[in-house]
Motif scaffolding. Structure first.
Motif, PDB file in Angstrom:
ATOM      1  N   UNK A  61     109.582  73.575  78.341  1.00 39.40           N
ATOM      2  CA  UNK A  61     109.881  74.682  79.254  1.00 39.40           C
ATOM      3  C   UNK A  61     110.956  74.269  80.245  1.00 39.40           C
ATOM      4  N   UNK A  62     110.841  73.041  80.761  1.00 46.50           N
ATOM      5  CA  UNK A  62     111.851  72.519  81.696  1.00 46.50           C
ATOM      6  C   UNK A  62     113.220  72.449  81.028  1.00 46.50           C
ATOM      7  N   UNK A  63     113.239  72.002  79.767  1.00 51.79           N
ATOM      8  CA  UNK A  63     114.498  71.920  79.022  1.00 51.79           C
ATOM      9  C   UNK A  63     115.111  73.309  78.829  1.00 51.79           C
ATOM     10  N   UNK A  64     114.249  74.302  78.610  1.00 51.23           N
ATOM     11  CA  UNK A  64     114.761  75.668  78.484  1.00 51.23           C
ATOM     12  C   UNK A  64     115.361  76.142  79.797  1.00 51.23           C
ATOM     13  N   UNK A  65     114.694  75.860  80.905  1.00 44.63           N
ATOM     14  CA  UNK A  65     115.225  76.261  82.210  1.00 44.63           C
ATOM     15  C   UNK A  65     116.573  75.592  82.458  1.00 44.63           C
ATOM     16  N   UNK A 101     107.911  77.044  90.195  1.00 46.58           N
ATOM     17  CA  UNK A 101     107.912  77.491  91.589  1.00 46.58           C
ATOM     18  C   UNK A 101     108.187  76.347  92.556  1.00 46.58           C
ATOM     19  N   UNK A 102     107.525  75.189  92.341  1.00 42.90           N
ATOM     20  CA  UNK A 102     107.617  74.092  93.300  1.00 42.90           C
ATOM     21  C   UNK A 102     108.943  73.345  93.181  1.00 42.90           C
ATOM     22  N   UNK A 103     109.381  73.075  91.962  1.00 42.98           N
ATOM     23  CA  UNK A 103     110.492  72.149  91.777  1.00 42.98           C
ATOM     24  C   UNK A 103     111.816  72.787  91.383  1.00 42.98           C
ATOM     25  N   UNK A 104     111.810  74.093  91.124  1.00 42.88           N
ATOM     26  CA  UNK A 104     113.052  74.747  90.729  1.00 42.88           C
ATOM     27  C   UNK A 104     113.179  76.087  91.459  1.00 42.88           C
ATOM     28  N   UNK A 105     114.348  76.684  91.335  1.00 43.58           N
ATOM     29  CA  UNK A 105     114.571  78.009  91.903  1.00 43.58           C
ATOM     30  C   UNK A 105     115.010  78.955  90.792  1.00 43.58           C
ATOM     31  N   UNK A 106     114.133  79.081  89.807  1.00 41.93           N
ATOM     32  CA  UNK A 106     114.425  79.959  88.687  1.00 41.93           C
ATOM     33  C   UNK A 106     114.069  81.400  89.040  1.00 41.93           C
ATOM     34  N   UNK A 107     114.791  82.353  88.454  1.00 44.72           N
ATOM     35  CA  UNK A 107     114.422  83.743  88.676  1.00 44.72           C
ATOM     36  C   UNK A 107     113.193  84.089  87.837  1.00 44.72           C
ATOM     37  N   UNK A 108     112.522  85.129  88.242  1.00 44.44           N
ATOM     38  CA  UNK A 108     111.237  85.491  87.627  1.00 44.44           C
ATOM     39  C   UNK A 108     111.388  85.769  86.136  1.00 44.44           C
ATOM     40  N   UNK A 109     112.452  86.423  85.742  1.00 45.68           N
ATOM     41  CA  UNK A 109     112.614  86.784  84.341  1.00 45.68           C
ATOM     42  C   UNK A 109     112.741  85.546  83.451  1.00 45.68           C
ATOM     43  N   UNK A 110     113.390  84.511  83.969  1.00 42.40           N
ATOM     44  CA  UNK A 110     113.547  83.291  83.178  1.00 42.40           C
ATOM     45  C   UNK A 110     112.212  82.563  83.028  1.00 42.40           C
ATOM     46  N   UNK A 111     111.431  82.558  84.091  1.00 43.17           N
ATOM     47  CA  UNK A 111     110.096  81.952  84.010  1.00 43.17           C
ATOM     48  C   UNK A 111     109.227  82.737  83.033  1.00 43.17           C
ATOM     49  N   UNK A 112     109.305  84.057  83.129  1.00 45.43           N
ATOM     50  CA  UNK A 112     108.522  84.903  82.232  1.00 45.43           C
ATOM     51  C   UNK A 112     108.934  84.680  80.779  1.00 45.43           C
TER      52      UNK A 112
END
Length: 556
Positions: A204-208, A245-256
Motif C-alpha cells: 500500500x505504501x509503495x502504491x502511495x 493518516x499518521x505518516x503521509x498526507x495522502x488525499x482520501x480518494x487515494x487511500x480509498x
C-alpha cells in the motif's frame, strides 16, 4: 540525539518527501546499509537457534502429527482448505468445539507440504519458524526505514543502529513474550499472518509512492494470504489507513483506492470462512475450558475479569516473567469492579487511550504505536466475541509491536524531556536486549517437548485445570510406553496426583475422571474402582461426552 528535538519522533514533510525520492531511485550500497539485517539475523540464530533442537509440543499434535489432513500430505490440501482447522484432529465434531470456529488453511497447508517432502521432522519445522521470524523482524526494519530513512549522505554505522527502525525491530525480535509463537511450531500461523499483513501495508505504501496499480494487485494477494493464515490480520483494515493518516498526507480518494483490494480480499475470505466453519462468532460453548464465562454470576464479572487480563498483558510486556502457555480455568479467577487490579487497569488504559488521542492529532509515532496496539489487540480482547480463553501470551504477538515502538522512541528521545544522555540510554538498551535474550533463550528450552513444558508450567499455572489434566494424560502415555514395571507405577502415580489436583480445581471435568479411571485400572487392576470414576461423569448433566459414555458402557 540533539536536545533541540522534540520528545517524539515525527517525520516532517521534508523527511517524507526524501523517503519518497529515495525509494523511487536506485540507492547506492553504503558500507553499513546491510549491517542491521546482519545483526538481526545473528541475534535470531543465537537466541532462537536452540528451538531447532526441540520436538513437537502442545498444539503441534492438533496441527501436525495427529492431524489426518496434514498426514495426507498434498492429498490432504483439499480438506485443509474446505474444513474447519479442528476437523483434521477431532473429526467432524471439531467444527463445533470452539466458539467461532477456526479457519486458517494456509498455515496448515505448509505443514502438509512439509510432511509430503520430509515426513515428521520437527527440527525442519522449527528451522522454518526461525527463518520466518527473522524475516518478520527484517521486514519490520525495512518498512520502518521507509518512514524514517537514513540520511543518504552519511556512512556511519551508528546512524543505522541507533535509529527507531533498528531499535524497534531488535526489541520485537528478542521480546520473550514471543517465545510461544516461535518455539511452538503451530505458532507459524501467527508469524505468517503478521508477515503477510505487513507486506500488504508495504505494498500500500509503495502504491502511495508510485501510483502504480501493480502494487494493488500485490496487496490483494498478500492480504488474502494473510487472512488465510490467521483471522487476526483483519485488523489491518484499520492499520493501513491509520498509517496513511499518521505518516503521509495522502488525499482520501487515494487511500480509498488502496483499500479496494484488501476489502475485496476480506469479502472473499469471509465468504469462505462462513462456508467452511460451522459455528458463529457469537455461539458460545457450555464447556468452561472453551468458554471461560460459563460460571460467572453476572455480566459485570466478565468485563471486570477481561480488564484484569489487560493489566496482566501490560505487565508481561514490561516485565515478561513468569511466562506460561496456560491461562485456562481457574488460573485467572473471576474479578469484580471493586478489585484493585481492575481499577488500576481501567486507569492505565484510559490514560493510554487519552495519550493516544492527543498524539494522533499530532500525527506522531506515539499516537501510531498506541493505536496499533489497541487496534490489533481488539480481535483477541474478548470484547467483540469470546476467544475461548481469558488470555494467552501469543495473543499479543502482533500488538506488541506497538509497545516496542514506544520503547524504542523513548530510548532515542530520553535526552530531551528526561535529560538522560544518549550514551546512558545506549547502555540501557544493550542491557535490556541482553535480559530479553537470556529470558527468551531459557524459555525456548522449556518448549523442548510436552514433558518439559507441562512439568515446568504446572508450577506457574498452579490453578489451571487444563495443564494438570494435560500432564496427567501425558504421564499415562509415558506409562503405556514403558516396559519397566517400577517406572510404569511411578508415572501412573504421578498421573493420579496431578489428575486429582485438576479435579480439585474443576470437579465437573468429565475427561479428567475418565483419565483417573484409566490410571486406577492400570495401576491396581481395580475394575470396581475404575468403574466408579467412569460413572461419575454421568452425574454431570449435559457435560458427559459420547466417548465417556461408550467406554463406561463397555466396561459395565
Amino acid at each position: 540525539m540533539s536536545k533541540k528535538k522534540s520528545s517524539f519522533l515525527k517525520p516532517n514533510q521534508e523527511s517524507i518527501d526524501n523517503a519518497v525520492e529515495i525509494n523511487q531511485e536506485t540507492q547506492p550500497l553504503f558500507k553499513f546499509q546491510k549491517l542491521p539485517y546482519a545483526i538481526l539475523f545473528i541475534a535470531a540464530i543465537l537466541v532462537y537457534g536452540n528451538t531447532t533442537l526441540n520436538d513437537y509440543a502442545l498444539d503441534d499434535q492438533l496441527a501436525i502429527y495427529d492431524n489426518t489432513f496434514v498426514l495426507k500430505g498434498v492429498d490432504g490440501l483439499k480438506d485443509i482448505f474446505t474444513k474447519d482447522a479442528f476437523v483434521g484432529f477431532f473429526g467432524e465434531r471439531g467444527s463445533k468445539l470452539i466458539t467461532g470456529g477456526r479457519y486458517r488453511p494456509l498455515s496448515f497447508a505448509t505443514f502438509a507440504l512439509e510432511y509430503e517432502l520430509y515426513g515428521l521432522k520437527p527440527h525442519i519445522s522449527h528451522d522454518i519458524n526461525l527463518f520466518l521470524y527473522f524475516g518478520l523482524a527484517a521486514l519490520i526494519y525495512y518498512f520502518l526505514s521507509l518512514i524514517y530513512p537514513t540520511n543518504s549522505k552519511t556512512n556511519d554505522w551508528k546512524t543505522y543502529l541507533w535509529s527507531l527502525p533498528f531499535l524497534a525491530s531488535m526489541l520485537y525480535l528478542l521480546h520473550p513474550i514471543h517465545t510461544e509463537v516461535v518455539a511452538n511450531i503451530k505458532g507459524r500461523d501467527e508469524i505468517m499472518c503478521m508477515i503477510l499483513s505487513f507486506l500488504t501495508l508495504l505494498f500500500s505504501w509503495k502504491f502511495w509512492d508510485s501510483n502504480s496499480y501493480k502494487w494493488l494487485a500485490y496487496s490483494f494477494v498478500a492480504y488474502f494470504a494473510a487472512l488465510m493464515s490467521k483471522e487476526n490480520s483483519i485488523t489491518f483494515l484499520a492499520i493501513i489507513p491509520l498509517t496513511a493518516y499518521v505518516f503521509r498526507k495522502e488525499n482520501f480518494s487515494k487511500i480509498l483506492t488502496s483499500m479496494i483490494p484488501v476489502l475485496f480480499a476480506t469479502a472473499i475470505f469471509l465468504l469462505l470462512r462462513k462456508t467452511y466453519t460451522a459455528t458463529g462468532v457469537n455461539q458460545e460453548s457450555p464447556e468452561v475450558l472453551n468458554n471461560p464465562w460459563v460460571y460467572i454470576t453476572d455480566s459485570s464479572q466478565k468485563y471486570a475479569t477481561i480488564l484484569h487480563s489487560y493489566l496482566m498483558y501490560f505487565k508481561l510486556l514490561i516485565f515478561p516473567h513468569p511466562l506460561t502457555h496456560d491461562y485456562y480455568y481457574n488460573q485467572i479467577p473471576y474479578k469484580n469492579f471493586s478489585d484493585p487490579t481492575v481499577i488500576l487497569s481501567i486507569l492505565i488504559h484510559l490514560g493510554l487511550f487519552f495519550v493516544m488521542v492527543i498524539n494522533l492529532l499530532k500525527r506522531n509515532i506515539i499516537g501510531f504505536a498506541l493505536a496499533f496496539y489497541f487496534i490489533t489487540f481488539s480481535i483477541v480482547s474478548n470484547i467483540p466475541f469470546t476467544v475461548g480463553i481469558i488470555m494467552n501470551e501469543r495473543f499479543v504477538f502482533i500488538s506488541s509491536l506497538g509497545f516496542v515502538l514506544l520503547l524504542a522512541n523513548r530510548f532515542l528521545n530520553a535526552d530531551g524531556k528526561w535529560k538522560v544522555s544518549t550514551q546512558s540510554m545506549q547502555y540501557a538498551f544493550i542491557a535490556l536486549i541482553c535480559l530479553y535474550s537470556l529470558k527468551s533463550f531459557t524459555r525456548n528450552r522449556v518448549w523442548k517437548d510436552n514433558t518439559t513444558l507441562f512439568e515446568n508450567d504446572i508450577h506457574i499455572s498452579t490453578n489451571s485445570a487444563k495443564v494438570a489434566t494435560a500432564l496427567g494424560a501425558h504421564y499415562l502415555e509415558i506409562a503405556d510406553s514403558t516396559s519397566n514395571t517400577a517406572d510404569k507405577q511411578e508415572f501412573l502415580k504421578k498421573a493420579q496426583d496431578v489428575l486429582n489436583h485438576s479435579i480439585e480445581i474443576y470437579p465437573q471435568n468429565s475427561g479428567t475422571y475418565l483419565l483417573l479411571g484409566n490410571a486406577e485400572f492400570k495401576m491396581k487392576s481395580d475394575f470396581k474402582k475404575s468403574i466408579e470414576f467412569f460413572a461419575r461423569p454421568l452425574n454431570i448433566a449435559l457435560k458427559i461426552t459420547s466417548m465417556v459414555s461408550s467406554i463406561w458402557l463397555r466396561h459395565l
